[in-house]
Scaffold this active site. Structure first.
Site, PDB file in Angstrom:
ATOM      1  N   LYS A 267       0.842  -1.200   0.000  1.00 48.85           N
ATOM      2  CA  LYS A 267       0.000   0.000   0.000  1.00 48.85           C
ATOM      3  C   LYS A 267       0.878   1.252   0.000  1.00 48.85           C
ATOM      4  O   LYS A 267       1.728   1.417   0.871  1.00 48.85           O
ATOM      5  CB  LYS A 267      -0.918  -0.010   1.237  1.00 48.85           C
ATOM      6  CG  LYS A 267      -1.757   1.257   1.416  1.00 48.85           C
ATOM      7  CD  LYS A 267      -2.738   1.125   2.595  1.00 48.85           C
ATOM      8  CE  LYS A 267      -3.487   2.430   2.865  1.00 48.85           C
ATOM      9  NZ  LYS A 267      -4.423   2.323   4.017  1.00 48.85           N
ATOM     10  N   LYS A 279     -10.974  12.164   8.059  1.00 51.03           N
ATOM     11  CA  LYS A 279     -10.554  11.730   9.389  1.00 51.03           C
ATOM     12  C   LYS A 279     -10.589  12.913  10.353  1.00 51.03           C
ATOM     13  O   LYS A 279     -10.433  14.060   9.934  1.00 51.03           O
ATOM     14  CB  LYS A 279      -9.108  11.206   9.333  1.00 51.03           C
ATOM     15  CG  LYS A 279      -8.940   9.860   8.669  1.00 51.03           C
ATOM     16  CD  LYS A 279      -7.469   9.440   8.705  1.00 51.03           C
ATOM     17  CE  LYS A 279      -7.270   8.105   8.024  1.00 51.03           C
ATOM     18  NZ  LYS A 279      -7.938   6.975   8.683  1.00 51.03           N
ATOM     19  N   ASP A 290       1.225   6.028   5.713  1.00 51.46           N
ATOM     20  CA  ASP A 290       0.271   5.088   5.107  1.00 51.46           C
ATOM     21  C   ASP A 290       0.828   4.445   3.826  1.00 51.46           C
ATOM     22  O   ASP A 290       0.138   3.682   3.159  1.00 51.46           O
ATOM     23  CB  ASP A 290      -1.058   5.815   4.830  1.00 51.46           C
ATOM     24  CG  ASP A 290      -2.268   4.903   4.954  1.00 51.46           C
ATOM     25  OD1 ASP A 290      -2.147   3.838   5.587  1.00 51.46           O
ATOM     26  OD2 ASP A 290      -3.333   5.262   4.418  1.00 51.46           O
ATOM     27  N   ASP A 349     -12.602   6.573   3.283  1.00 48.71           N
ATOM     28  CA  ASP A 349     -11.429   6.329   4.126  1.00 48.71           C
ATOM     29  C   ASP A 349     -10.979   4.863   4.068  1.00 48.71           C
ATOM     30  O   ASP A 349      -9.908   4.530   4.539  1.00 48.71           O
ATOM     31  CB  ASP A 349     -11.736   6.757   5.567  1.00 48.71           C
ATOM     32  CG  ASP A 349     -10.485   6.924   6.400  1.00 48.71           C
ATOM     33  OD1 ASP A 349      -9.376   6.927   5.816  1.00 48.71           O
ATOM     34  OD2 ASP A 349     -10.613   7.059   7.636  1.00 48.71           O
ATOM     35  N   ARG A 353      -7.788  -0.766   0.557  1.00 48.42           N
ATOM     36  CA  ARG A 353      -8.266  -1.986  -0.109  1.00 48.42           C
ATOM     37  C   ARG A 353      -8.601  -1.708  -1.570  1.00 48.42           C
ATOM     38  O   ARG A 353      -8.530  -2.614  -2.407  1.00 48.42           O
ATOM     39  CB  ARG A 353      -9.469  -2.552   0.670  1.00 48.42           C
ATOM     40  CG  ARG A 353     -10.669  -1.636   0.700  1.00 48.42           C
ATOM     41  CD  ARG A 353     -11.672  -2.024   1.778  1.00 48.42           C
ATOM     42  NE  ARG A 353     -11.195  -1.641   3.110  1.00 48.42           N
ATOM     43  CZ  ARG A 353     -11.824  -1.934   4.252  1.00 48.42           C
ATOM     44  NH1 ARG A 353     -12.936  -2.647   4.224  1.00 48.42           N
ATOM     45  NH2 ARG A 353     -11.335  -1.539   5.408  1.00 48.42           N
TER      46      ARG A 353
HETATM   47  N1  BES Z   1      -4.719   4.035   6.822  1.00 57.67           N
HETATM   48  C1  BES Z   1      -5.897   3.708   7.521  1.00 57.67           C
HETATM   49  C2  BES Z   1      -5.689   2.635   8.590  1.00 57.67           C
HETATM   50  C3  BES Z   1      -4.892   3.033   9.797  1.00 57.67           C
HETATM   51  C4  BES Z   1      -5.552   3.461  10.929  1.00 57.67           C
HETATM   52  C5  BES Z   1      -3.533   2.914   9.828  1.00 57.67           C
HETATM   53  C6  BES Z   1      -4.821   3.789  12.063  1.00 57.67           C
HETATM   54  C7  BES Z   1      -2.796   3.247  10.946  1.00 57.67           C
HETATM   55  C8  BES Z   1      -3.443   3.679  12.075  1.00 57.67           C
HETATM   56  C9  BES Z   1      -6.962   3.179   6.558  1.00 57.67           C
HETATM   57  O1  BES Z   1      -6.941   3.734   5.293  1.00 57.67           O
HETATM   58  C10 BES Z   1      -8.302   3.512   7.132  1.00 57.67           C
HETATM   59  O2  BES Z   1      -8.606   4.670   7.214  1.00 57.67           O
HETATM   60  N2  BES Z   1      -9.054   2.497   7.516  1.00 57.67           N
HETATM   61  C11 BES Z   1     -10.352   2.677   8.058  1.00 57.67           C
HETATM   62  C12 BES Z   1     -11.285   1.695   7.396  1.00 57.67           C
HETATM   63  C13 BES Z   1     -12.719   1.906   7.724  1.00 57.67           C
HETATM   64  C14 BES Z   1     -13.224   3.199   7.131  1.00 57.67           C
HETATM   65  C15 BES Z   1     -13.505   0.733   7.192  1.00 57.67           C
HETATM   66  C16 BES Z   1     -10.274   2.433   9.560  1.00 57.67           C
HETATM   67  O3  BES Z   1      -9.535   1.522   9.969  1.00 57.67           O
HETATM   68  O4  BES Z   1     -10.902   3.158  10.304  1.00 57.67           O
HETATM   69 ZN    ZN Z   2      -5.132   4.408   4.646  1.00 58.23          ZN
HETATM   70 MN    MN Z   3      -8.074   5.514   5.151  1.00 58.37          MN
END
Ligand code: BES
Ligand code: ZN
Ligand code: MN
Length: 501
Positions: A267, A279, A290, A349, A353
């Protein structure tokens, strides 16, 4: 920015400790075999460490440090740093790496330019594994987080490291040196602010990092992505003024079987604001990391190629920002992936994926037969496993076990998570083939289930490093910031070849 790390010159020598021309000598000590190590030292030094052990001033616990002056007569080095290893049976790759980092930090603190490691305690490793990991650990210690200060604090790197050993392990040490350097280079990229490391800059830097002998690099732009139909990657990139990039590295060693190709997919979100599903501001600056998965697969491919491992490998890294610009994907929008599957984006967000879906498909198209992806994918994996352990997902079982075994030998904490079919129910959309954000329950698993839809029918594993890519605080054995998690696990995966022949 000043140099964030230095790779010392590493040499092997079988001289006795006292004759070694170094400023400081590191001596590892297992808690349950301290007497054996003392027996191998000269009398005055043995007396020093033995009495420290008797007094309880030094107990040889994991990464514990005891600094002694060398005897006045007959020694070239002026200090010996004893570093504890805990019980010998626990002294595997992770322990030795941590011991090396902790002891080498003392050397840096004392501004000793030429250090030596006395290979007097075998731990639970064979000589090649041990000298590989020691060389890696010493390089990892010689690292500072890059800063963008007009007047940076001065810092000290050691320039020479001698491994005092009778083993013929020069090649192993060179390999460890290469992996250590690759990890440091990845950490530099991961630590960089998002405005310095845009997708275009990352593509150039990562291509340069990966392109060692035997590796070809290619960078795809948005036109080429459009031709390939990568609607998911382009859908995430829509919200940004910075154009996306897709890096492809191919390692094709002479004579390696052509029918098995390791596909490493990482990623590469150079900054994740969340997009329109923005966010919260608090802590959002962390989201510059990220792209850690992308940096890790590039570093791993570099190290695999430097070791000349006899397996074909490709690395595919989709790179974009996730921003809430005027043309950004809106919740409810539907995009079509390169594989043909359509996705309803109910949460912008959940972008990792999406870009990985197109990248996994592309890795297969490039001939990858055995896939591993690495991604800071979900906050949910942090809830499940904390910041200690990387989550492992995948299919079939032998491939997942292969990765798990590699992680164990590499000394990285990884744990398998289930992918039962029932978890896939949550990915159903009323208007498209898939929904990208199925809600809170089992969030790291449903994210993996989404990726599985793009991984085809062959072996595939996914490593969620959202909890392990970044260290919130400095430890004796680990700098604050980017960790370089999973690089050694990927290298060890390639070293072990493919399961079942
Ligand atoms: N990059 C984030 C995941 C992340 C969160 C990495 C905290 C490091 C620390 C990812 O893109 C994300 O935002 N994931 C969301 C998914 C959700 C919207 C289904 C999450 O984990 O809240
Ligand atoms: Zn992310
Ligand atoms: Mn995200």
């Amino acid at each position: 920015m000043h140099a964030p790390y230095e790779v010392p010159t590493v040499a092997l020598s079988s001289e006795p400790l006292h004759a070694t021309d170094a400023d400081l000598i590191i001596v590892p000590v297992a808690e349950d075999h301290a007497a054996a190590v003392a027996g191998g030292l000269d009398v005055a030094l043995a007396a020093e460490v033995t009495s420290a052990l008797e007094r309880g001033e030094f107990r040889a616990k994991a990464q514990e440090i005891y600094v002694a002056r060398t005897p006045a007569e007959g020694w070239r080095a002026s200090r010996v740093v004893f570093v504890g290893g805990g019980p010998r049976r626990e002294m595997g790759a992770e322990r030795f790496r941590r011991m090396a980092v902790a002891a080498a930090q003392v050397a840096r603190h004392q501004r000793r330019a030429r250090i030596a490691w006395a290979d007097v305690e075998p731990g639970a490793l064979d000589a090649a594994q041990r000298l590989d990991i020691l060389a890696e650990g010493l390089v990892l210690a010689n690292f500072n987080n890059g800063v963008h200060k007009s007047r940076p604090d001065p810092h000290f790197f050691f320039t020479h490291a001698t491994l005092l050993t009778r083993e013929q392990a020069g090649e192993a040490a060179q390999h460890g040196l290469g992996t250590g350097e690759a990890i440091n280079a990845a950490r530099v990229l991961i630590n960089e602010p998002g405005n310095y490391l845009t997708p275009r800059v990352m593509a150039e830097k990562a291509a340069a990092l990966g392109a060692v002998k035997g590796v070809t690099a290619e960078i795809l732009d948005e036109q080429q992505m459009a031709t390939l139909g990568m609607g998911l990657l382009l859908g995430v990139a829509r919200g940004s003024a910075e154009p996306p990039r897709l890096l492809v590295l191919k390692y094709t060693p002479d004579g390696a079987p052509a029918d098995q190709v390791l596909g490493l997919v990482g990623k590469g979100i150079t900054f994740d604001t969340g997009g329109i599903s923005l966010k919260p501001s608090d802590g959002m600056e962390r989201m510059k990391d990220d792209m850690a998965g992308g940096a890790s697969v590039v570093a791993a491919l570099r190290s695999i190629a430097l070791r000349r491992l006899p397996v074909r490998a490709v690395a595919v890294v989709p790179m974009t920002e996730n921003m809430p610009g005027g043309r950004a994907t809106k919740p409810g929008d539907v995009h079509t992936s390169a594989s043909g599957l359509t996705v309803e984006v109910n949460n912008t967000d959940a972008e990792g994926r999406l870009i990985l879906g197109d990248a996994l498909w592309y890795a297969r198209r490039l001939g990858a037969t055995h896939l591993v992806d690495v991604a800071t994918l979900t906050g949910a994996v942090v809830v499940a496993l904390g910041k200690i352990t990387t989550g492992l997902y995948g299919t079939p079982r032998p491939w997942v076990n292969h990765i798990l075994g590699a992680a164990e030998r590499a000394g990285e904490k990884v744990w398998p998570m289930p992918l039962f079919d029932e978890y896939g129910e949550a990915l159903k959309s009323e208007i498209a083939d898939l929904l990208n954000s199925p809600g809170r329950p089992a969030g790291s698993i449903t994210a993996a289930m989404f990726l599985k839809e793009f991984a085809g029918t062959g072996p595939w594993a996914h490593l969620d490093i959202a909890g392990t890519a970044w260290a919130e605080e400095a430890k004796a054995w680990q700098a604050k910031g980017a960790t370089g998690a999973m690089i050694r696990t990927l290298v060890e995966t390639a070293r072990a070849g493919f399961p079942g022949g």
